[in-house]
Design a protein around this motif. Structure first.
Motif, mmCIF file in Angstrom:
data_model
loop_
_atom_site.group_PDB
_atom_site.id
_atom_site.type_symbol
_atom_site.label_atom_id
_atom_site.label_comp_id
_atom_site.label_asym_id
_atom_site.label_seq_id
_atom_site.Cartn_x
_atom_site.Cartn_y
_atom_site.Cartn_z
ATOM 1 N N ARG A 170 0.826 -1.210 0.000
ATOM 2 C CA ARG A 170 0.000 0.000 0.000
ATOM 3 C C ARG A 170 0.858 1.257 0.000
ATOM 4 O O ARG A 170 0.594 2.213 -0.751
ATOM 5 C CB ARG A 170 -0.929 -0.001 1.220
ATOM 6 C CG ARG A 170 -1.855 1.209 1.300
ATOM 7 C CD ARG A 170 -2.596 1.247 2.621
ATOM 8 N NE ARG A 170 -1.691 1.457 3.741
ATOM 9 C CZ ARG A 170 -1.227 2.657 4.125
ATOM 10 N NH1 ARG A 170 -1.555 3.743 3.436
ATOM 11 N NH2 ARG A 170 -0.421 2.767 5.160
ATOM 12 N N VAL A 171 1.887 1.273 0.858
ATOM 13 C CA VAL A 171 2.758 2.442 0.920
ATOM 14 C C VAL A 171 3.501 2.626 -0.399
ATOM 15 O O VAL A 171 3.645 3.748 -0.900
ATOM 16 C CB VAL A 171 3.750 2.315 2.090
ATOM 17 C CG1 VAL A 171 4.820 3.398 2.021
ATOM 18 C CG2 VAL A 171 3.005 2.410 3.420
ATOM 19 N N TRP A 184 4.555 -7.153 -3.314
ATOM 20 C CA TRP A 184 4.074 -7.297 -1.945
ATOM 21 C C TRP A 184 2.593 -7.620 -1.864
ATOM 22 O O TRP A 184 2.157 -8.292 -0.912
ATOM 23 C CB TRP A 184 4.423 -6.047 -1.141
ATOM 24 C CG TRP A 184 5.873 -6.059 -0.775
ATOM 25 C CD1 TRP A 184 6.901 -5.419 -1.418
ATOM 26 C CD2 TRP A 184 6.479 -6.804 0.281
ATOM 27 N NE1 TRP A 184 8.099 -5.720 -0.832
ATOM 28 C CE2 TRP A 184 7.885 -6.568 0.214
ATOM 29 C CE3 TRP A 184 5.989 -7.648 1.271
ATOM 30 C CZ2 TRP A 184 8.775 -7.151 1.118
ATOM 31 C CZ3 TRP A 184 6.882 -8.223 2.171
ATOM 32 C CH2 TRP A 184 8.240 -7.963 2.084
ATOM 33 N N MET A 185 1.808 -7.192 -2.826
ATOM 34 C CA MET A 185 0.398 -7.589 -2.832
ATOM 35 C C MET A 185 0.264 -9.073 -3.187
ATOM 36 O O MET A 185 -0.603 -9.771 -2.641
ATOM 37 C CB MET A 185 -0.407 -6.719 -3.806
ATOM 38 C CG MET A 185 -0.589 -5.278 -3.335
ATOM 39 S SD MET A 185 -1.410 -5.178 -1.713
ATOM 40 C CE MET A 185 -1.322 -3.418 -1.393
ATOM 41 N N LEU A 209 -3.728 -4.561 -6.212
ATOM 42 C CA LEU A 209 -2.958 -5.398 -7.128
ATOM 43 C C LEU A 209 -3.433 -5.253 -8.566
ATOM 44 O O LEU A 209 -2.628 -5.171 -9.502
ATOM 45 C CB LEU A 209 -3.049 -6.857 -6.690
ATOM 46 C CG LEU A 209 -2.335 -7.883 -7.566
ATOM 47 C CD1 LEU A 209 -0.852 -7.565 -7.690
ATOM 48 C CD2 LEU A 209 -2.534 -9.291 -7.018
ATOM 49 N N SER A 210 -4.738 -5.200 -8.764
ATOM 50 C CA SER A 210 -5.276 -5.139 -10.124
ATOM 51 C C SER A 210 -4.814 -3.885 -10.854
ATOM 52 O O SER A 210 -4.396 -3.945 -12.015
ATOM 53 C CB SER A 210 -6.810 -5.201 -10.085
ATOM 54 O OG SER A 210 -7.335 -4.097 -9.345
ATOM 55 N N TYR A 211 -4.839 -2.749 -10.161
ATOM 56 C CA TYR A 211 -4.440 -1.512 -10.831
ATOM 57 C C TYR A 211 -2.930 -1.484 -11.073
ATOM 58 O O TYR A 211 -2.466 -1.017 -12.120
ATOM 59 C CB TYR A 211 -4.855 -0.296 -10.002
ATOM 60 C CG TYR A 211 -4.560 1.013 -10.705
ATOM 61 C CD1 TYR A 211 -5.352 1.440 -11.757
ATOM 62 C CD2 TYR A 211 -3.475 1.800 -10.334
ATOM 63 C CE1 TYR A 211 -5.088 2.626 -12.425
ATOM 64 C CE2 TYR A 211 -3.197 2.988 -10.997
ATOM 65 C CZ TYR A 211 -4.005 3.390 -12.043
ATOM 66 O OH TYR A 211 -3.719 4.564 -12.716
ATOM 67 N N ALA A 212 -2.151 -1.991 -10.106
ATOM 68 C CA ALA A 212 -0.698 -2.026 -10.297
ATOM 69 C C ALA A 212 -0.331 -2.897 -11.497
ATOM 70 O O ALA A 212 0.566 -2.561 -12.279
ATOM 71 C CB ALA A 212 -0.019 -2.548 -9.037
#
Length: 532
Positions: A170-171, A184-185, A209-212
């Motif tokens: 998240r960070v 990390w996700m 995760l999906s957007y990354a």
């Protein structure tokens, strides 16, 4: 409870003459009965809260005792250090919100507010995560091994929960770092699958995760993860919109290419593209120099040391100070000349220097060549303080020892700089001397930095080496030793071969003391020559 009493007061005052009719008294009794139920429920909640609070106090006391039994060893583990920072910045505020907010806790709340003013801040929390990421990249550590607590130099380390891994991702997501968000996700999902009591909601992980994945160019994987999110939360509006957007892009892509790309319905980790250097700001980290720096930090011999057969170890006696206790010199490089002197500082001196410097430690700064100002920078992560000769005879003695060691004058020498590197502490590739583009880096009466002495005041279990990119030299911290080299050529020009870096501390705490000698008043001790 205060609200309940106010509510009751309002009810009674609305019928001030209720005692004149039994029916009104009956209504009052019914209100009293309902109030008793509310009070009973409130008491049950308070008792449960107090039981949890007692359990929290016991756990905090046990944790504090465990850590303080050997804080240097415990906090020297970067995962432990991260979890301690997380404990104060994430877990404690959450516990306070759930367990301590009560009418009867105003005094305690005020007390804890004053006591926790020195707790790590949100910036410290982000910084601890960035430090773990830095260690992961520099030492090529697998995400899963970090999460499992398998850190080089550490025998026992706690495992990270799915929520811990989620926080890492998240960070990084908030920092615009999609590469590490994905790593990390994914790990958060893996840890979540093993947890009986889930520490984070799966849909939260899938959302990030999906957007990354999409940003990193994994369109079909992003679509699959988004569909998985919608299976869990069908009413997720943003996910619905994203899924429609991904489907439109995929349809357009297939129409243009006339083929269906591999991996459409594959497993999550199959053929995922995740370029660490996709972000334009990270291009320096993709450069050959930075790659060499990281490889040297890992102990790889990517730059061969020149003429290793000519490197020697010997005793040196060139100054009366060393007649009885000679210098133990190890030549690490001939071009440029770099030497390490062993057992040059004793434990008493080290502890005294650390004791004097600790109250003065402040975030280290770097010189901005464009503005001429000192400022903080992410490529230098440490805290430093300065000690003057006049403050203690021991500091003056260290200076005299440096002068005898280098045969240079103390007239223009800098004060002793003491540095402590914390979680992932580092100083990326740099020169100690100022270049022509930095004319205001040092005062004219001093001149440029001609020589550097670095005392290593601690052993470091893993990482923390001083590496020289051109020479391929790696100097590992050894308590009491010192590294010495000339920053300037005999002509007075900067020696570009001395570009060096302080590798991130992987495990342990690194303390060093720096002494920089300048050009002025060295004319007869190191005469200028025309040859470079």
């Amino acid at each position: 409870m205060e609200v309940l009493f106010l509510l009751l007061l309002c009810v009674l005052s609305a019928s001030a003459d209720q005692f004149t009719a039994l029916v009104e008294l009956e209504q009052a009794l019914r209100v009293e009965g309902e109030l008793a139920k509310h009070l009973e429920a409130y008491i049950n909640l308070e008792e449960a809260r107090l039981a949890q609070l007692r359990q929290l106090a016991t756990e905090m006391d046990e944790h504090s005792r465990t850590v303080l039994s050997d804080p240097v060893k415990y906090l020297g583990n970067p995962v432990n250090a991260f979890l301690v920072v997380k404990r104060f910045t994430v877990d404690w505020p959450d516990a306070k919100q759930r367990l301590i907010h009560s009418r009867n806790t105003d005094d305690l709340d005020a007390l804890q507010a004053s006591m926790t003013s020195s707790f790590p801040s949100e910036d410290d929390y982000v910084g601890s995560i960035e430090a773990l990421i830095r260690l992961q990249d520099t030492y090529a550590l697998e995400t899963h091994r970090i999460a499992e607590g398998k850190i080089p130099g550490v025998k026992v380390s706690p495992k990270m929960s799915a929520f811990d891994c989620f926080e890492m991702g998240r960070v990084m997501y908030n920092e615009g770092d999609q590469y590490h968000t994905i790593l990390w996700m994914q790990e958060a999902l893996d840890q979540l699958a093993q947890e009986e009591s889930k520490s984070v909601e799966e849909e939260s992980v899938l959302d990030y995760l999906s957007y990354a994945l999409y940003v990193q160019g994994n369109l079909r994987h992003a679509r699959n993860i988004t569909q998985r999110l919608l299976d869990l939360v069908p009413e997720h509006t943003r996910a619905q919109n994203n899924l429609n957007h991904y489907n439109q892009l995929i349809a357009k892509e297939e129409q243009e290419e006339g083929v269906r790309k591999k991996g459409d319905d594959g497993a999550l980790k199959d053929a995922i593209m995740n370029d660490r250097f996709l972000n334009e700001e990270d291009q320096y980290r993709a450069s050959p120099e930075f790659q060499t720096y990281e490889a040297l930090c890992r102990g790889e011999d990517v730059v061969p040391v020149k003429d290793p057969h000519k490197l020697t170890c010997q005793y040196r006696f060139w100054h009366p100070m060393f007649y009885i206790n000679p210098l133990r010199e190890e030549t690490a490089s001939l071009e440029p000349w770099i030497a390490v002197y062993h057992q040059l500082m004793n434990d008493h001196e080290i502890e005294r220097i650390k004791e004097m410097a600790t109250p003065r430690l402040a975030r280290a700064t770097v010189h901005n060549s464009a503005t001429g100002q000192l400022e903080h920078a992410k490529y230098r992560i440490s805290k430093s303080g300065w000690l003057r000769d006049e403050e203690d005879p021991l500091i003056a003695r260290i200076s005299e020892r440096c002068s005898a060691l280098t045969n240079l004058s103390l007239t223009t020498v800098e004060e002793l700089q003491v540095v402590n590197y914390g979680i992932g502490g580092q100083y990326e590739p740099h020169f100690d001397f100022s270049r022509r583009s930095e004319p205001t880096a040092f005062e004219k009466w001093r001149g440029n930095r001609i020589l550097t002495v670095i005392y290593y005041m601690t052993d470091v279990e893993a990482g923390g080496a001083t590496v020289f990119l051109d020479a391929g030299v790696k100097v590992y911290p050894e308590k009491g030793s010192a590294a010495v080299w000339h920053n300037l050529l005999p002509s007075g020009e900067g020696d570009m071969r001395t570009r060096h870096a302080a590798c991130p501390v992987l495990t342990g705490s690194k303390w060093v003391a720096n002494k920089w000698f300048h050009e002025r008043d060295q004319e007869f001790r190191r005469p200028c020559e025309l040859e470079k």
